[in-house]
Design a protein around this motif. Structure first.
Motif, PDB file in Angstrom:
ATOM      1  N   ARG A  25       0.864  -1.187   0.000  1.00  0.00           N
ATOM      2  CA  ARG A  25       0.000   0.000   0.000  1.00  0.00           C
ATOM      3  C   ARG A  25       0.898   1.233   0.000  1.00  0.00           C
ATOM      4  O   ARG A  25       1.658   1.459   0.941  1.00  0.00           O
ATOM      5  N   VAL A  26       0.779   2.031  -1.045  1.00  0.00           N
ATOM      6  CA  VAL A  26       1.610   3.228  -1.205  1.00  0.00           C
ATOM      7  C   VAL A  26       0.810   4.451  -0.746  1.00  0.00           C
ATOM      8  O   VAL A  26      -0.285   4.712  -1.253  1.00  0.00           O
ATOM      9  N   LEU A  27       1.358   5.179   0.206  1.00  0.00           N
ATOM     10  CA  LEU A  27       0.728   6.377   0.734  1.00  0.00           C
ATOM     11  C   LEU A  27       1.400   7.625   0.182  1.00  0.00           C
ATOM     12  O   LEU A  27       2.558   7.585  -0.255  1.00  0.00           O
ATOM     13  N   LYS A  28       0.667   8.721   0.212  1.00  0.00           N
ATOM     14  CA  LYS A  28       1.173   9.952  -0.403  1.00  0.00           C
ATOM     15  C   LYS A  28       2.382  10.514   0.337  1.00  0.00           C
ATOM     16  O   LYS A  28       3.355  10.934  -0.267  1.00  0.00           O
ATOM     17  N   GLU A  29       2.302  10.576   1.654  1.00  0.00           N
ATOM     18  CA  GLU A  29       3.413  11.151   2.406  1.00  0.00           C
ATOM     19  C   GLU A  29       3.424  10.605   3.819  1.00  0.00           C
ATOM     20  O   GLU A  29       2.420  10.123   4.331  1.00  0.00           O
ATOM     21  N   LYS A  30       4.577  10.707   4.445  1.00  0.00           N
ATOM     22  CA  LYS A  30       4.709  10.246   5.812  1.00  0.00           C
ATOM     23  C   LYS A  30       4.124  11.276   6.777  1.00  0.00           C
ATOM     24  O   LYS A  30       3.964  12.455   6.452  1.00  0.00           O
ATOM     25  N   ILE A  31       3.802  10.796   7.969  1.00  0.00           N
ATOM     26  CA  ILE A  31       3.334  11.685   9.030  1.00  0.00           C
ATOM     27  C   ILE A  31       4.541  12.450   9.561  1.00  0.00           C
ATOM     28  O   ILE A  31       5.522  11.842  10.002  1.00  0.00           O
ATOM     29  N   LYS A  32       4.474  13.762   9.531  1.00  0.00           N
ATOM     30  CA  LYS A  32       5.591  14.596   9.982  1.00  0.00           C
ATOM     31  C   LYS A  32       5.460  14.851  11.477  1.00  0.00           C
ATOM     32  O   LYS A  32       4.476  15.417  11.945  1.00  0.00           O
ATOM     33  N   VAL A  33       6.469  14.416  12.218  1.00  0.00           N
ATOM     34  CA  VAL A  33       6.443  14.485  13.679  1.00  0.00           C
ATOM     35  C   VAL A  33       7.573  15.386  14.163  1.00  0.00           C
ATOM     36  O   VAL A  33       8.729  15.229  13.742  1.00  0.00           O
ATOM     37  N   LEU A  34       7.244  16.319  15.059  1.00  0.00           N
ATOM     38  CA  LEU A  34       8.256  17.123  15.753  1.00  0.00           C
ATOM     39  C   LEU A  34       8.269  16.686  17.208  1.00  0.00           C
ATOM     40  O   LEU A  34       7.272  16.828  17.920  1.00  0.00           O
ATOM     41  N   LEU A  35       9.390  16.113  17.641  1.00  0.00           N
ATOM     42  CA  LEU A  35       9.559  15.622  19.003  1.00  0.00           C
ATOM     43  C   LEU A  35      10.424  16.620  19.766  1.00  0.00           C
ATOM     44  O   LEU A  35      11.593  16.844  19.420  1.00  0.00           O
ATOM     45  N   VAL A  36       9.857  17.228  20.791  1.00  0.00           N
ATOM     46  CA  VAL A  36      10.560  18.220  21.600  1.00  0.00           C
ATOM     47  C   VAL A  36      10.686  17.683  23.017  1.00  0.00           C
ATOM     48  O   VAL A  36       9.669  17.374  23.659  1.00  0.00           O
ATOM     49  N   ALA A  37      11.919  17.561  23.513  1.00  0.00           N
ATOM     50  CA  ALA A  37      12.170  17.045  24.851  1.00  0.00           C
ATOM     51  C   ALA A  37      12.931  18.076  25.670  1.00  0.00           C
ATOM     52  O   ALA A  37      13.806  18.786  25.144  1.00  0.00           O
ATOM     53  N   GLY A  38      12.615  18.128  26.936  1.00  0.00           N
ATOM     54  CA  GLY A  38      13.300  19.072  27.797  1.00  0.00           C
ATOM     55  C   GLY A  38      14.734  18.683  28.061  1.00  0.00           C
ATOM     56  O   GLY A  38      15.624  19.527  28.117  1.00  0.00           O
ATOM     57  N   LEU A  63       2.857  17.095  17.117  1.00  0.00           N
ATOM     58  CA  LEU A  63       3.830  17.674  18.041  1.00  0.00           C
ATOM     59  C   LEU A  63       3.845  16.813  19.300  1.00  0.00           C
ATOM     60  O   LEU A  63       2.798  16.576  19.914  1.00  0.00           O
ATOM     61  N   ILE A  64       5.029  16.334  19.691  1.00  0.00           N
ATOM     62  CA  ILE A  64       5.183  15.534  20.895  1.00  0.00           C
ATOM     63  C   ILE A  64       6.076  16.304  21.866  1.00  0.00           C
ATOM     64  O   ILE A  64       7.210  16.663  21.523  1.00  0.00           O
ATOM     65  N   LEU A  65       5.566  16.555  23.049  1.00  0.00           N
ATOM     66  CA  LEU A  65       6.327  17.238  24.095  1.00  0.00           C
ATOM     67  C   LEU A  65       6.637  16.235  25.200  1.00  0.00           C
ATOM     68  O   LEU A  65       5.729  15.685  25.832  1.00  0.00           O
ATOM     69  N   VAL A  66       7.921  15.992  25.433  1.00  0.00           N
ATOM     70  CA  VAL A  66       8.362  15.057  26.455  1.00  0.00           C
ATOM     71  C   VAL A  66       9.119  15.835  27.525  1.00  0.00           C
ATOM     72  O   VAL A  66      10.182  16.407  27.239  1.00  0.00           O
ATOM     73  N   ASP A  67       8.558  15.881  28.718  1.00  0.00           N
ATOM     74  CA  ASP A  67       9.236  16.561  29.824  1.00  0.00           C
ATOM     75  C   ASP A  67       9.547  18.015  29.456  1.00  0.00           C
ATOM     76  O   ASP A  67      10.642  18.518  29.722  1.00  0.00           O
ATOM     77  N   GLY A  68       8.551  18.689  28.843  1.00  0.00           N
ATOM     78  CA  GLY A  68       8.792  20.049  28.347  1.00  0.00           C
ATOM     79  C   GLY A  68       8.142  21.128  29.173  1.00  0.00           C
ATOM     80  O   GLY A  68       8.080  22.283  28.723  1.00  0.00           O
ATOM     81  N   GLY A  69       7.647  20.796  30.385  1.00  0.00           N
ATOM     82  CA  GLY A  69       7.002  21.813  31.213  1.00  0.00           C
ATOM     83  C   GLY A  69       7.983  22.439  32.190  1.00  0.00           C
ATOM     84  O   GLY A  69       9.205  22.300  32.072  1.00  0.00           O
TER      85      GLY A  69
END
Length: 580
Positions: free
Chosen positions: A149-162, A217-223
């Motif tokens: 199964r060919v998809l148009k584009e990948k899911i773009k993920v921004l991972l931000v960690a403290g 957007l993934i925030l890991v320990d960013g508070g």
């Protein structure tokens, strides 16, 4: 089966076969069970044979436009060595890649590497093949089909960690193992340093336009002040206006975002200086979590519940006394065997156009590494992360009405299995629906026709149906779901049924197996040329069977009248000749 029912009447069994055994029970066990000698006659040539086969292909079931996709195929030659054997990768009549190899013969395997670049989205059918060789025993195993199964584009993920942590390491590993994701990461405490130490120079996007090009957007320990309040406000806008997805993960300090716009869109209500609970905190599925796609690691509800119960405990979890209206808690922390409302480990909500998921607590790396250490699979954490991402970005894999084949490519000997999953707007399972699948194909052939099957309700919003005897070819599937007079939704998918090839995987005669089952049963093995001696070898005693049946003449008038006529005729003949 016939021998089992008439064993006393059976003196021996004659089996004529090449000895190839592909599926089913062990024939040696069956020979012992019969209780009569088996005379096995080997059909075919036990001598050297020539055969090429493509017997295995490894390729990802998902690919993306304009990206190189590797394909690894295994090929072997029986008999003599084969030089300069071409191996092709094709889609239809178009050859996408090829390689030439020298095979040593004797059944030795070789792996060849091929690749292709898909240029059109959708389900693609490819084949790896090699031309038939002169004198081959069979050319049916010279190709191997697979579907992608060919998809148009990948899911773009921004991972931000403290800061760096083991949770971050295992989360990145889980994300990067998913071929559907394109992950960029920023570690705030390191981003000011150059080179690899600073994450390869990747800096935190400061403009909203830069942030808006991501899907998740993934925030890991960013508070706790790790991120400026105006940046957190932009992250909230990313969710509510752009329709982006947000995952917030970590211990208590990760949720120290009170009095920011980001804090206002979380499913749990953070407080300033949020406190935490420490100790042995075990995950416990809530009623919502038992059916929600994020926490559904297995379709079987009981198996899924057991998987979560077997996960090791966390050591710390934030305490939340309030939740947003409409928020759903999927996983609670349990202390001393009691689930606690103030410990929502996994919770979801929607805000504006986007979705939000919180994964509160630590250390989550235990859900991966600890299980491997006990001899069990640690893939559950990876599956959880993958499903969480797909639900957040609302990709097609987690629609509310899904009626699809369990795989894209079936072997011709298999029944086609269709599964359905039906959810309401809040992703609660819908039981008792009328779910149907219309299957059309083989497409573009004279045999093309349309068949419809009803799927059986398995409970928990799951449905299943099977269709045996489907001819090879390409098919389109349309699924529909109704509840009473209401239409719940529909789904469309494709599949391919490959020609049956199991018997051609190993076409060589297996006279060794024939000899074994003859020996196990007390019989003998013969070649086809020696079969003429069978009558002398069998020497079977004839089986005589006598039966007596009694029947009243008055129960059969026709027979009674016939006997009367015969007796009357005899009496008339005797009287005519003067006999007494």
């Amino acid at each position: 089966e016939g021998v089992g029912a008439r064993r006393r009447e059976t003196g021996a069994v004659v089996l004529m076969s090449d000895g190839s055994h592909n599926v089913g029970i062990d024939p040696r066990e069956e020979a012992r069970r019969l209780g009569v000698p088996v005379f096995a006659v080997g059909v075919g040539d036990e001598g050297p044979m020539t055969d090429l086969s493509i017997f295995d292909v490894a390729a990802s079931g998902v690919a993306y436009l304009d990206n190189d996709v590797p394909v690894a195929a295994k090929i072997r030659a029986r008999g003599d060595a084969a030089e300069r054997v071409p191996v092709y990768l094709s889609e239809g009549d178009a050859v996408l890649d090829s390689v030439t190899v020298d095979l040593s013969g004797g059944g030795v395997e070789m792996e060849v590497d091929l690749k292709y670049v898909p240029t059109r989205a959708g389900l693609h059918r490819y084949r790896v093949w090699t031309p038939a060789r002169e004198g081959e025993v069979s050319a049916n195993n010279n190709e191997h089909l697979f579907a992608v199964r060919v998809l148009k584009e990948k899911i773009k993920v921004l991972l931000v960690a403290g800061r760096p942590s083991l949770d971050l390491t295992f989360l990145k590993r889980a994300l990067e193992s998913d071929v559907s994701l394109s992950v960029e990461s920023v570690v705030l405490s390191l981003s000011r340093f150059p080179g690899k130490l600073g994450g390869g120079g990747k800096k935190l996007p400061t403009e909203y336009a830069e942030l808006a090009r991501y899907d998740l957007l993934i925030l890991v320990d960013g508070g706790g002040g790790a991120l400026a309040s105006d940046w957190l406000d932009s992250a909230a806008r990313f969710v509510t206006e752009r329709g982006g997805a947000l995952l917030v993960m970590g211990p208590a300090r990760a949720f120290d975002v009170a009095r920011t716009e980001l804090g206002d869109i979380l499913p749990v209500v953070p407080t300033h200086g949020i406190r935490s609970r420490t100790g042995q905190i075990l995950p416990h599925l809530t009623l919502s979590g038992r059916s929600h796609p994020v926490t559904r690691l297995e379709n079987d509800v009981d198996v899924n519940t057991r998987l979560w119960e077997e996960l090791p405990p966390l050591g710390e979890a934030p305490v939340f006394l309030e939740r947003r209206p409409g928020a759903r808690v999927l996983l609670q922390g349990a202390v001393d065997g009691v689930p606690r409302d103030e410990l929502p480990l996994v919770a979801t909500s929607t805000s504006g156009r986007g979705r939000v998921l919180t994964v509160a607590g630590s250390p989550y790396w235990r859900w991966d590494l600890y299980l491997w250490g006990t001899g069990r699979s640690g893939d559950h954490f990876r599956h959880f992360v993958s499903r969480a991402v797909r639900w957040l970005v609302a990709r097609d894999e987690l629609k509310q009405v899904m009626v699809r084949p369990v795989k894209s490519l079936f072997d011709g000997a298999e029944s086609v299995v269709i599964e359905g999953q039906i959810f309401d707007d809040d992703f609660r399972p819908i039981p008792g629906a009328d779910v149907r699948a219309t299957i059309r194909g083989p497409l573009g052939t004279e045999e093309e026709k349309t068949r419809e099957i009803s799927l059986v309700d398995l409970g928990e919003g799951r449905y299943r149906g099977a269709l045996p005897g489907v001819a090879p070819g390409d098919y389109e599937i349309e699924g529909t779901a109704r509840l009473g007079a209401s239409t719940l939704g529909s789904d469309e998918s494709e599949m391919t049924v490959a020609p049956y090839r199991l018997e051609f995987e190993d076409p060589a005669p297996n006279f060794g197996l024939m000899r074994e089952l003859a020996r196990e049963s007390g019989g003998r093995f013969l070649t086809l040329g020696d079969a003429k001696s069978l009558p002398d070898l069998l020497k079977l005693e004839p089986v005589l069977e006598r039966s007596v049946r009694e029947m009243s003449l008055f129960e059969n008038p026709l027979l009674f009248l016939t006997l009367l006529a015969l007796l009357g005729s005899e009496w008339a003949l005797r009287r005519g000749r003067g006999l007494p």
